[in-house]
Design an enzyme around this catalytic site. Sequence first.
Site: not given
Ligand code: TXD
Length: 308
Positions: A7, A10-11, A31, A80, A86, A116, A149, A173
Amino acid sequence: MKVSIVGAGNVGAQCAYRLAQQKSGEIVLLDVVEGLPQGKALDMMQAGAVEGFDIKIKGANDYKETKDSAVVVVTAGLARKPGMSRDDLILKNAEIMSSVIRPVVEHSPHAILIIVTNPLDVMTYFAHKISGFDRKRVMGMAPLLDAARMQYFIARTLNCSAEEVYAEVLGSHGDLMVPIPRLSTAKGKQITELLTEEQISRIVQKTRDGGAEIVALLKTGSAYYAPGSAAARMVFSILKDKKETIGTCCCLDGQYGVKDVFVGVPAKLGRGGVEEIIELDLETAEIKALQDSAKAVKELCEKLPQVK
Ligand code: TXD
């Protein structure tokens, strides 16, 4: 030692960047979107030329590149949108989790997994089930973020540095997260001595709503600087075998009266993964809150698809 981050959103990118800044070793950013991890990896390595780190970061779409990772961080999934909880993400992210964990395990059978993806406690449980790994090798990142936080809100209220603040946050969480003001300190003093009850309950509520506040402001996507940095700190404690005690979503085995549920507690993180779960001396109401939180996670886990 190799760290793979699945992934490259952003994170994932923030986590990779933080690890690179700390010169952690080889990093693979993977990704499903072609070009995205490769582009971010190049950009980060060029930032290394400015900042003075010289780490190999590889962008990939094929799990072969993750082969023999020591740690795999999974951030793949939907984030989200305003108004979503969540838990609304369960089914979609379970599908993604399943498609990620299987190839991860195939290529890195000895890795430690840090999940995550939200809903965090449920996805960590699911990743554990799919991987078949020992419970010590599967954990989730969130309690460290929730504590950060709370630390920030305490520091802002007391007008002091967040570095002088320690905050204890247990549980899931989400809405049933369990901040423990009694065990939170500022400059070595319990915050219950420094703040009024009203101030503390405002801090607790702001901590619970910490993620939602950012989602509402950003409008697209959720928080990522603090989450990515928190995941990197967990990776670092494992890679360097620091044995740092970090709030971690782990599978309890009777501690706090909870069994076989993933929920946030302090844990010692080292090369062995979750090397020890710390049992705090909690009061009856605090234990009850933690158990209620675990019960809610367990109920949500029942909505998950069967693992074949
Ligand atoms: O405290 C915590 N655990 C969290 C969790 C804090 C912040 C964000 N949190 C969760 O992490 C959020 O609710 C999401 O479920 C994830 C990822 O958050 P992010 O902000 O990084 O989301 P993005 O920017 O949309 O990135 C997700 C990436 C994106 O590039 C997709 O193309 C990729 O995931 N993606 C995949 N990669 C590989 N394989 C598969 N199947 C796939 N599906 C989507």
